[in-house]
Design a protein around this motif. Structure first.
Motif, short mmCIF file in Angstrom:
data_model
loop_
_atom_site.label_atom_id
_atom_site.label_comp_id
_atom_site.label_asym_id
_atom_site.label_seq_id
_atom_site.Cartn_x
_atom_site.Cartn_y
_atom_site.Cartn_z
N GLY A 73 8.64 34.40 -55.98
CA GLY A 73 9.33 33.18 -56.44
C GLY A 73 10.83 33.22 -56.19
N GLY A 74 11.30 34.20 -55.42
CA GLY A 74 12.74 34.32 -55.17
C GLY A 74 13.24 33.35 -54.11
N GLU A 75 14.53 33.44 -53.82
CA GLU A 75 15.18 32.39 -53.02
C GLU A 75 15.59 32.86 -51.62
N ILE A 76 15.70 34.19 -51.39
CA ILE A 76 16.32 34.66 -50.14
C ILE A 76 15.57 34.17 -48.89
N GLY A 77 14.24 34.15 -48.95
CA GLY A 77 13.46 33.71 -47.80
C GLY A 77 13.70 32.24 -47.51
N LYS A 78 13.69 31.44 -48.56
CA LYS A 78 13.93 29.99 -48.39
C LYS A 78 15.33 29.74 -47.86
N MET A 79 16.29 30.52 -48.36
CA MET A 79 17.68 30.37 -47.92
C MET A 79 17.79 30.66 -46.42
N ALA A 80 17.13 31.75 -45.98
CA ALA A 80 17.20 32.13 -44.57
C ALA A 80 16.51 31.08 -43.70
N ASP A 81 15.41 30.50 -44.22
CA ASP A 81 14.67 29.48 -43.46
C ASP A 81 15.42 28.15 -43.38
N ARG A 82 16.43 27.99 -44.23
CA ARG A 82 17.20 26.75 -44.26
C ARG A 82 18.51 26.86 -43.49
N THR A 83 19.05 28.09 -43.38
CA THR A 83 20.43 28.22 -42.87
C THR A 83 20.52 29.11 -41.62
N TYR A 84 19.38 29.33 -40.93
CA TYR A 84 19.43 30.24 -39.78
C TYR A 84 20.13 29.62 -38.58
N LEU A 85 20.81 30.50 -37.84
CA LEU A 85 21.39 30.11 -36.55
C LEU A 85 20.45 30.56 -35.43
N GLN A 86 19.78 31.69 -35.69
CA GLN A 86 18.83 32.20 -34.71
C GLN A 86 17.78 33.05 -35.43
N LYS A 87 16.53 32.94 -34.96
CA LYS A 87 15.47 33.81 -35.50
C LYS A 87 14.78 34.53 -34.36
N ARG A 88 14.48 35.80 -34.60
CA ARG A 88 13.72 36.60 -33.63
C ARG A 88 12.83 37.57 -34.39
N VAL A 89 11.67 37.86 -33.82
CA VAL A 89 10.86 38.95 -34.36
C VAL A 89 11.26 40.20 -33.58
N LEU A 90 11.81 41.18 -34.28
CA LEU A 90 12.22 42.42 -33.63
C LEU A 90 11.02 43.36 -33.50
N ASN A 91 11.08 44.27 -32.55
CA ASN A 91 10.00 45.23 -32.28
C ASN A 91 8.71 44.55 -31.83
N SER A 92 8.81 43.34 -31.26
CA SER A 92 7.57 42.60 -30.95
C SER A 92 6.80 43.24 -29.79
N SER A 93 7.45 44.14 -29.02
CA SER A 93 6.73 44.81 -27.94
C SER A 93 5.87 45.95 -28.48
N ARG A 94 6.07 46.28 -29.76
CA ARG A 94 5.26 47.36 -30.37
C ARG A 94 4.17 46.74 -31.25
N PHE A 234 10.34 33.19 -43.23
CA PHE A 234 10.34 34.20 -44.29
C PHE A 234 9.53 33.72 -45.48
N SER A 235 9.66 32.43 -45.79
CA SER A 235 9.01 31.91 -46.99
C SER A 235 7.55 31.57 -46.72
N PHE A 236 6.72 31.75 -47.75
CA PHE A 236 5.31 31.36 -47.65
C PHE A 236 5.14 29.87 -47.98
N ASP A 237 6.23 29.21 -48.37
CA ASP A 237 6.15 27.80 -48.78
C ASP A 237 6.60 26.90 -47.63
N PRO A 238 5.65 26.19 -46.97
CA PRO A 238 6.02 25.36 -45.80
C PRO A 238 7.07 24.30 -46.14
N GLU A 239 7.17 23.92 -47.40
CA GLU A 239 8.17 22.90 -47.75
C GLU A 239 9.60 23.43 -47.60
N ALA A 240 9.73 24.76 -47.55
CA ALA A 240 11.08 25.35 -47.41
C ALA A 240 11.48 25.50 -45.94
#
Ligand SMILES: Cc1cc2nc3c(=O)[nH]c(=O)nc-3n(C[C@H](O)[C@H](O)[C@H](O)COP(=O)(O)OP(=O)(O)OC[C@H]3O[C@@H](n4cnc5c(N)ncnc54)[C@H](O)[C@@H]3O)c2cc1C
Length: 347
Positions: A73-94, A234-240
């Motif tokens: 129920g925390g906020e950090i994931g929603k915050m990152a999903d709202r204010t990102y400049l760039q997203k990447r999955v790191l280590n995706s070749s592994r 990051f968030s499990f809530d699609p509304e975020a």
């Protein structure tokens, strides 16, 4: 500490949270959302959820934490999903076990959005002030908090989330000043209280690189690091989830000139000059540490990342240093694409 005379409390709360960084905001929101009347005390109301270094969320060993805080129920994931400049999955070749979602966020927007969230949370009161002491009862039970200028607030529980501020100190070369983080004063008093209560305190060291004006950088000499084509959350809530335009990061590398300049001046850094007795963190070593510890490597990756959509500041990831300010520009200018760069803030 235990007062000699009765204390006059300005207000009473179930919980007082000292600090309004990532952890203070989460603690205060959790308390308030559970129905506890909560006070969040912080040194500067304009720096709520201010990210002291790179405004990045997630990455190896940290993305799981952001997902878990979201699940609780925390906020950090929603915050990152709202204010990102760039997203990447790191280590995706592994393998999937080590995939790590990472967001480069907009530092100012992140702080602004979180300030709005905490300001509009029912049961949560926000107040600027430096907590300098705990008010204790006869059996050392916590009764409340006292601020530097003498205000007292009562509470059944106090949560301390003071980050790097307690007795904080900044070093650049052989110069130092008390500071919680760049441009903010250190917090005094609370460490003495904790020591008197039997807590052991120690000193940890971290670092940050210089910031550079993006208009002075030649990206054509760097490798582009685009965002992932498919954005993850990051968030499990699609509304975020907020779909937004993303920005590129870039990759450059240290050169023989970088290594030579640093080797020649190692004695001027706080660690190698012996001005401080500390080991750097493993997660984010300074560039001088990397050059000493990995002497067999003739080059290190340096990532060039934006700190915001509307500001020219670039974060020079991998180039954190304690070397003197007057060497830092010369060091930056040894990196391909940065030959004419303008430094906005020293490391
Ligand atoms: C230069 C630098 C580089 C860093 N690099 C990294 C990194 O690469 N990766 C990483 O994970 N972490 C890094 N950190 C650590 C970073 O501090 C934490 O990751 C994160 O900010 C911790 O959040 P927090 O909420 O615990 O504390 P902070 O974000 O530091 O927040 C502390 C809060 O407490 C308030 N406060 C402090 N004392 C008092 C008081 N006495 N009374 C009232 N309010 C008070 C402050 O105003 C602030 O709001 C770095 C820190 C610094 C300074």
């Amino acid at each position: 500490m235990t007062p000699q005379t009765p204390i006059e409390f300005q207000d009473e709360f179930d919980i007082i949270v000292i600090g309004a960084g990532h952890s203070g905001c989460e603690a205060a929101l959790a308390g308030a959302r559970l129905g506890c009347r909560t006070l969040m005390l912080t040194l500067n109301l304009d720096k709520i959820a201010w990210q002291p270094c790179n405004p990045a969320v997630g990455g190896p060993a940290k993305s799981q934490l952001a997902h878990e805080v979201d699940a609780l129920g925390g906020e950090i994931g929603k915050m990152a999903d709202r204010t990102y400049l760039q997203k990447r999955v790191l280590n995706s070749s592994r393998g999937p076990a080590v995939w790590a979602l990472r967001a480069q966020t907009d530092k100012r927007e992140y702080s602004r959005v979180m300030k709005n969230v905490v300001e509009n949370q029912a049961n949560l009161v926000i107040r600027e002030g430096m907590a300098t002491d705990l008010v204790l009862g006869k059996n050392d039970e916590v009764l409340g908090v006292q601020t530097y200028f003498g205000a007292n607030f009562a509470a059944k529980a106090v949560i301390i989330t003071t980050g790097t501020f307690l007795g904080g100190c900044i070093w650049v070369g052989n110069k130092s000043m008390p500071a919680g983080r760049a441009g903010e004063f250190a917090a005094t008093g609370l460490t003495d209280t904790l020591n008197q209560l039997g807590f052991e305190t120690g000193r940890l060291k971290t670092g940050t690189p210089a910031r550079v004006d993006k208009r002075s950088v030649d990206y054509s000499k760097m490798e582009v690091q685009p965002p992932d084509k498919e954005v993850r959350w990051f968030s499990f809530d699609p509304e975020a989830w907020v779909e937004r335009e993303q920005m590129n990061c870039y990759l450059t590398r240290t050169t023989p000139e970088t290594h030579q300049l640093i080797q020649d001046n190692l004695h001027l850094s706080p660690v190698y000059g012996g001005f401080i007795d500390a080991k750097g963190p493993r997660y984010c070593p300074s560039i001088e540490d990397k050059i000493v510890r990995f002497a067999h490597k003739d080059s290190h990756q340096i990532f060039i990342e934006p700190e915001g959509r509307e500001i020219p500041e670039l974060y020079i990831q991998g180039f954190s240093t304690g070397l003197p300010e007057n060497l830092q520009l010369a060091m930056l200018r040894t990196l391909p694409g940065m030959e004419n760069c303008v430094m906005l803030r020293p490391a």
